[in-house]
Design a protein around this motif. Structure first.
Motif, mmCIF file in Angstrom:
data_model
loop_
_atom_site.group_PDB
_atom_site.id
_atom_site.type_symbol
_atom_site.label_atom_id
_atom_site.label_comp_id
_atom_site.label_asym_id
_atom_site.label_seq_id
_atom_site.Cartn_x
_atom_site.Cartn_y
_atom_site.Cartn_z
ATOM 1 N N ILE A 75 -0.501 -1.763 0.408
ATOM 2 C CA ILE A 75 -1.083 -0.212 0.012
ATOM 3 C C ILE A 75 -1.251 0.665 -1.082
ATOM 4 N N ASP A 76 -1.731 0.791 -1.787
ATOM 5 C CA ASP A 76 -2.188 1.344 -3.419
ATOM 6 C C ASP A 76 -2.414 2.928 -3.108
ATOM 7 N N VAL A 77 -2.279 3.137 -3.401
ATOM 8 C CA VAL A 77 -2.186 5.079 -3.763
ATOM 9 C C VAL A 77 -2.624 5.534 -5.162
ATOM 10 N N THR A 78 -3.692 6.625 -5.189
ATOM 11 C CA THR A 78 -4.019 6.601 -6.398
ATOM 12 C C THR A 78 -4.199 8.278 -6.516
ATOM 13 N N ASN A 79 -4.010 9.038 -5.868
ATOM 14 C CA ASN A 79 -4.367 10.189 -5.396
ATOM 15 C C ASN A 79 -3.661 11.437 -4.437
ATOM 16 N N SER A 80 -3.106 12.597 -4.754
ATOM 17 C CA SER A 80 -2.546 13.043 -3.992
ATOM 18 C C SER A 80 -2.966 12.860 -2.491
ATOM 19 N N PRO A 81 -4.028 12.973 -2.189
ATOM 20 C CA PRO A 81 -4.806 13.078 -0.947
ATOM 21 C C PRO A 81 -4.585 11.892 0.067
ATOM 22 N N HIS A 82 -4.090 10.200 -0.525
ATOM 23 C CA HIS A 82 -3.745 9.503 -0.154
ATOM 24 C C HIS A 82 -2.485 9.196 0.349
ATOM 25 N N VAL A 83 -1.604 10.443 -0.454
ATOM 26 C CA VAL A 83 -0.709 10.266 0.250
ATOM 27 C C VAL A 83 -0.258 10.715 2.175
ATOM 28 N N PRO A 84 -0.718 11.715 2.434
ATOM 29 C CA PRO A 84 -0.432 11.999 3.702
ATOM 30 C C PRO A 84 -1.511 11.040 4.755
ATOM 31 N N PHE A 85 -2.181 10.665 3.813
ATOM 32 C CA PHE A 85 -3.385 9.366 4.734
ATOM 33 C C PHE A 85 -2.670 8.354 5.233
ATOM 34 N N GLU B 267 7.148 -0.080 12.578
ATOM 35 C CA GLU B 267 7.005 0.138 13.809
ATOM 36 C C GLU B 267 6.662 -1.656 14.944
ATOM 37 N N ARG B 268 5.023 -1.705 14.020
ATOM 38 C CA ARG B 268 5.420 -2.997 14.604
ATOM 39 C C ARG B 268 5.850 -4.282 14.558
ATOM 40 N N GLY B 269 6.506 -4.190 12.878
ATOM 41 C CA GLY B 269 7.504 -5.233 12.706
ATOM 42 C C GLY B 269 6.731 -5.780 11.145
ATOM 43 N N HIS B 270 5.689 -5.103 10.111
ATOM 44 C CA HIS B 270 5.535 -5.676 9.765
ATOM 45 C C HIS B 270 5.938 -4.778 8.328
ATOM 46 N N ASP B 271 6.077 -5.649 7.078
ATOM 47 C CA ASP B 271 6.626 -5.214 5.983
ATOM 48 C C ASP B 271 5.326 -4.646 5.125
ATOM 49 N N VAL B 272 5.748 -3.584 4.313
ATOM 50 C CA VAL B 272 5.022 -2.939 2.966
ATOM 51 C C VAL B 272 5.146 -2.426 2.418
ATOM 52 N N GLU B 273 4.652 -2.286 1.641
ATOM 53 C CA GLU B 273 4.967 -2.647 -0.283
ATOM 54 C C GLU B 273 3.809 -1.046 -0.716
ATOM 55 N N VAL B 274 4.302 -0.556 -1.315
ATOM 56 C CA VAL B 274 3.414 0.676 -1.986
ATOM 57 C C VAL B 274 3.116 0.540 -3.369
ATOM 58 N N THR B 275 2.552 0.553 -3.697
ATOM 59 C CA THR B 275 1.954 0.619 -4.921
ATOM 60 C C THR B 275 1.274 1.700 -5.940
ATOM 61 N N ALA B 276 1.386 2.806 -6.846
ATOM 62 C CA ALA B 276 0.571 4.089 -6.917
ATOM 63 C C ALA B 276 0.608 4.004 -8.474
ATOM 64 N N ARG B 277 -0.460 4.850 -8.903
ATOM 65 C CA ARG B 277 -1.439 5.313 -9.611
ATOM 66 C C ARG B 277 -0.351 6.571 -10.922
ATOM 67 N N ALA B 278 -0.020 7.392 -11.429
ATOM 68 C CA ALA B 278 0.859 8.465 -11.938
ATOM 69 C C ALA B 278 -1.079 9.253 -12.265
ATOM 70 N N PHE B 279 -0.941 9.962 -11.043
ATOM 71 C CA PHE B 279 -2.187 11.036 -11.385
ATOM 72 C C PHE B 279 -2.009 12.604 -10.332
ATOM 73 N N ALA B 280 -2.659 13.661 -10.646
ATOM 74 C CA ALA B 280 -2.138 14.619 -10.174
ATOM 75 C C ALA B 280 -0.761 14.760 -9.617
ATOM 76 N N GLN B 281 -0.564 14.700 -8.216
ATOM 77 C CA GLN B 281 0.748 14.954 -7.340
ATOM 78 C C GLN B 281 1.644 13.977 -7.156
ATOM 79 N N THR B 282 0.738 12.993 -7.263
ATOM 80 C CA THR B 282 0.499 11.510 -6.473
ATOM 81 C C THR B 282 1.953 11.466 -6.230
ATOM 82 N N LEU B 283 2.830 10.906 -7.888
ATOM 83 C CA LEU B 283 4.270 10.792 -7.741
ATOM 84 C C LEU B 283 5.129 11.638 -6.513
#
Length: 334
Positions: free
Chosen positions: A3-13, A23-39
């Motif tokens: 999952i890639d998160v590049t802007n603030s609204p993507h975090v709650p989404f 919960e379903r047992g999947h492995d999740v890794e998240v990348t992000a871009r430094a922009f607005a309040q994302t981090l």
């Protein structure tokens, strides 16, 4: 799952979707871009993430192009040996391009169809496209979002991540707000977006009225440091400008009105039942057009048209089960 998160609204989404995946047992890794309040928002949500590539490229097309090329290389390098099965984003076209080059199936979601530069790239590269049912097919077709790729969801994306939401009033005390005052929440324009190229004098008028009206406090949520500094320099006594990311959903739920020059906060307010005016300076997307037609979102003509009064609280938000959103994004391409 990548999952890639590049802007603030993507975090709650993505927050409830990440929880469901795990919960379903999947492995999740998240990348992000430094922009607005994302981090900051990722940290507040307790979502582990890797910051990959340069920050946002700024307001110019040249700057955006250079930043995209650099980040695309960084994403490819980061993801090459991690053996991902699927990549998911909301309007992060860079992830779709990186995933395609690495042979990873991807789902691309968005809800504003007139950000054409990024969506044309994202739609053509993605194997699955997820959009609200309000967007007519002819607008998607111009972006390369062929019907065989597209899945639609009812309602607003914000309704899915508000599922189970309970507002927290601690944010009011953290910001030192007077609960007897009329509380307005204001979101600044997306001035670094290519789809938002012009100044917004109406937004300036809104700040002037809210910042100088007796008995009113307005929490202004800037997108960038430059916006924060420019608003603070006006020294309007009624404006409260947080220094970092805050619980904006709880703030909007407790507010008496919301005025936003963007899109996501408008729709959050609609779902929360908070009166909301839009001062978006560009063409409204199909989602907001429908909300205006239904009387759930108001177009602001002048700052004097704002209704500054206390409203009853306690209305339950309109929500939908995020399982539907996740299942759409994980659907195999047709």
């Amino acid at each position: 799952v990548w999952i890639d998160v590049t802007n603030s609204p993507h975090v709650p989404f993505f927050r409830p979707l990440i929880a469901l995946l795990r919960e379903r047992g999947h492995d999740v890794e998240v990348t992000a871009r430094a922009f607005a309040q994302t981090l900051e928002l990722l940290e507040d949500a307790g979502i582990e993430h890797a910051v990959v590539g340069p920050p946002h490229g700024g307001a110019t097309r040249v700057g955006k192009t250079r930043a995209m090329a650099s980040r695309l290389r960084a994403l490819r390098t980061w993801g090459r040996d991690r053996r991902f099965d699927v990549a998911l984003s909301h309007a992060s076209h860079e992830l779709q391009l990186a995933a395609r080059s690495l042979g990873i199936p991807s789902a691309y979601a968005f809800d504003y169809e007139f950000a054409r530069a990024q969506h044309t790239l994202g739609c053509r590269a993605a194997t699955r496209i997820v959009v609200p049912d309000a967007i007519p097919h002819e607008r998607l077709d111009r972006l390369g979002a062929r019907a065989r790729k597209v899945l639609r969801y009812p309602g607003l994306k914000e309704e899915y991540y508000l599922h189970g939401f309970q507002p927290d009033d601690r944010v009011l005390d953290e910001l030192g707000l007077d609960r007897e005052h009329v509380l307005a929440v204001v979101r600044t324009p997306p001035e670094v977006s290519l789809y938002h190229r012009h100044g917004n004098p109406l937004f300036d008028d809104v700040l002037e009225r809210l910042g100088s009206e007796d008995g009113v406090q307005a929490v202004v949520l800037p997108r960038t440091t430059e916006q924060r500094e420019a608003i603070a320099a006006r020294r309007l006594p009624g404006l409260v400008i947080p220094e970092r990311a805050v619980d904006a959903l709880s703030l909007a739920a407790h507010a008496d009105l919301v005025v936003s020059a963007g899109g996501t906060m408008n729709r959050e307010a609609v779902a929360l039942g908070t009166p909301v005016w839009t001062v978006f300076a560009e063409r409204l997307g199909a989602v907001d057009e429908r909300l205006v037609a239904d009387g759930r979102l108001r177009l602001l003509a002048t700052a004097d048209d704002l209704t500054l009064e206390k409203r009853p609280t306690g209305a339950a938000p309109t929500t939908r089960d995020p399982v539907l959103m996740l299942d759409l994004m994980l659907s195999a391409p047709a």
